[in-house]
Design a protein around this motif. Structure first.
Motif, PDB file in Angstrom:
ATOM      1  N   ILE A 298       0.812  -1.216   0.000  1.00  0.00           N
ATOM      2  CA  ILE A 298       0.000   0.000   0.000  1.00  0.00           C
ATOM      3  C   ILE A 298       0.845   1.265   0.000  1.00  0.00           C
ATOM      4  N   MET A 299       1.987   1.255   0.688  1.00  0.00           N
ATOM      5  CA  MET A 299       2.796   2.467   0.777  1.00  0.00           C
ATOM      6  C   MET A 299       3.319   2.905  -0.592  1.00  0.00           C
ATOM      7  N   ASP A 300       3.435   1.968  -1.540  1.00  0.00           N
ATOM      8  CA  ASP A 300       3.879   2.323  -2.883  1.00  0.00           C
ATOM      9  C   ASP A 300       2.866   3.200  -3.610  1.00  0.00           C
ATOM     10  N   SER A 301       1.613   3.208  -3.147  1.00  0.00           N
ATOM     11  CA  SER A 301       0.553   3.960  -3.825  1.00  0.00           C
ATOM     12  C   SER A 301       0.322   5.345  -3.227  1.00  0.00           C
ATOM     13  N   LEU A 302       1.035   5.673  -2.145  1.00  0.00           N
ATOM     14  CA  LEU A 302       0.711   6.867  -1.377  1.00  0.00           C
ATOM     15  C   LEU A 302       1.748   7.967  -1.563  1.00  0.00           C
ATOM     16  N   GLN A 303       1.265   9.202  -1.543  1.00  0.00           N
ATOM     17  CA  GLN A 303       2.153  10.358  -1.602  1.00  0.00           C
ATOM     18  C   GLN A 303       2.539  10.803  -0.192  1.00  0.00           C
ATOM     19  N   GLU A 304       3.816  11.088   0.001  1.00  0.00           N
ATOM     20  CA  GLU A 304       4.306  11.643   1.254  1.00  0.00           C
ATOM     21  C   GLU A 304       4.754  13.078   1.015  1.00  0.00           C
ATOM     22  N   VAL A 305       4.416  13.972   1.939  1.00  0.00           N
ATOM     23  CA  VAL A 305       4.861  15.358   1.850  1.00  0.00           C
ATOM     24  C   VAL A 305       5.444  15.765   3.196  1.00  0.00           C
ATOM     25  N   GLU A 306       6.385  16.691   3.177  1.00  0.00           N
ATOM     26  CA  GLU A 306       6.958  17.186   4.421  1.00  0.00           C
ATOM     27  C   GLU A 306       5.971  18.112   5.109  1.00  0.00           C
ATOM     28  N   ALA A 307       6.053  18.153   6.423  1.00  0.00           N
ATOM     29  CA  ALA A 307       5.169  19.004   7.221  1.00  0.00           C
ATOM     30  C   ALA A 307       6.004  19.926   8.089  1.00  0.00           C
TER      31      ALA A 307
END
Length: 320
Positions: A153-162
């Protein structure tokens, strides 16, 4: 009753991902990992009670019944319905589950429950802190379901800095997760419905894995464009509002006070103030109250003129 700003005793919620950071706001925490402070709410899972003035001891539900539209405004009050929003402070000492919320039109919502559109304002973030914010471009229900089944699942998700001061608008249908190291103010629809997609294979507070809701999640996820937006919220001049989020359910603005800022309540909606930083006073015709970081106030629709004095960063929330 002469109207005045209402302050509430928060409802504290133990969460497997919580910590003790809400103590920095002078809040009294029970033992355990506390992830959520429900600052203003009227929900079957937690109703806050007034702690100041003539209405001290009354729950938000009782205020609704006794004073109706004079406090909530015509937009905020209807007979037999709860307060429309839920205001929280969140201490993310660990990663939250990857999750998604349904909209009002989802036919499998629990009886009486609303959908959940929300927004976050980051009060503090440790270096390198991240947020999972939506699916990667091109994801479909079929490809997402396959990634979940294959434990990818993590391959499908976008991560952004906060970073402190960032704002995230999260319409229903947006896959998301707050990650470790962020402290957040959350404004949301009055709902406690969350569908979990992934929880890092960790045990819950009872030592057992927390329930996942894969089919419901796949049903309510927005695969093309949920309407999610984010921004760094630099306020260029004091005593002016910067719009952070507009939705059918709430409007949220940010302002930085300097000196005295004369304002007026909105006759058709209550106003919520969240003090993000700094200090000062909130003054109205009947008195004044101190402003400190983490304070949340409900201003009645019939309050009239008031002012914010001192130097503080403030969120203002009202019904559109």
């Amino acid at each position: 009753m002469k109207p005045y700003p209402l302050k509430f005793k928060p409802e504290m919620k133990e969460r497997v991902w919580g910590g003790r950071a809400l103590e920095q706001f002078g809040l009294e925490l029970p033992e355990g990992p506390i992830g959520e402070g429900w600052m203003i709410g009227d929900h079957p899972n937690g109703t806050t009670k007034v702690i100041n003035g003539e209405l001290a001891g009354l729950g938000l539900d009782e205020i609704r019944e006794k004073y109706g539209s004079s406090v909530f405004g015509a937009k905020g009050y209807s007979a037999n319905s709860r307060f429309p929003l839920l205001i929280k402070l969140l201490d993310c000492n660990d990663d939250l589950s990857v999750q998604v919320h349904p909209g009002n039109d989802y036919d499998k919502l629990p009886p009486g429950e609303l959908g959940k559109t929300e927004m976050w304002y980051v009060l503090n973030a440790k270096p390198g802190a991240k947020i999972i914010y939506g699916l990667k471009p091109g994801a479909t229900r079929e490809s997402f379901a396959e990634a979940i089944a294959d434990n990818r699942i993590m391959d499908s998700l976008q991560e952004v800095e906060a970073s402190a001061g960032d704002s995230f608008y999260i319409p229903a249908g947006t896959v998301h997760a707050l990650c470790a190291g962020v402290l957040v103010a959350e404004i949301q629809q009055n709902s406690d419905t969350t569908y979990r997609l992934y929880d890092y294979d960790r045990p819950g507070l009872d030592g057992k894995p927390r329930e996942l809701h894969i089919e419901d999640s796949l049903e309510v996820t927005a695969y093309d464009n949920s309407g999610a937006t984010r921004m760094a919220t630099e306020v260029s001049r004091p005593n002016e509002w910067l719009r952070l989020a507009s939705s059918p359910y709430f409007t949220v603005e940010k302002g930085v006070t300097k000196g005295g800022w004369a304002l007026t309540s909105m006759p058709d909606s209550f106003t919520i103030l969240v003090i993000c930083d700094g200090s000062g006073t909130l003054e109205w015709s009947g008195g004044s109250i101190g402003l400190e970081r983490g304070n949340c106030f409900l201003l009645p629709a019939d309050l009239g003129d008031y002012s914010l004095n001192g130097e503080a960063t403030v969120l203002r929330c009202y019904l559109p």
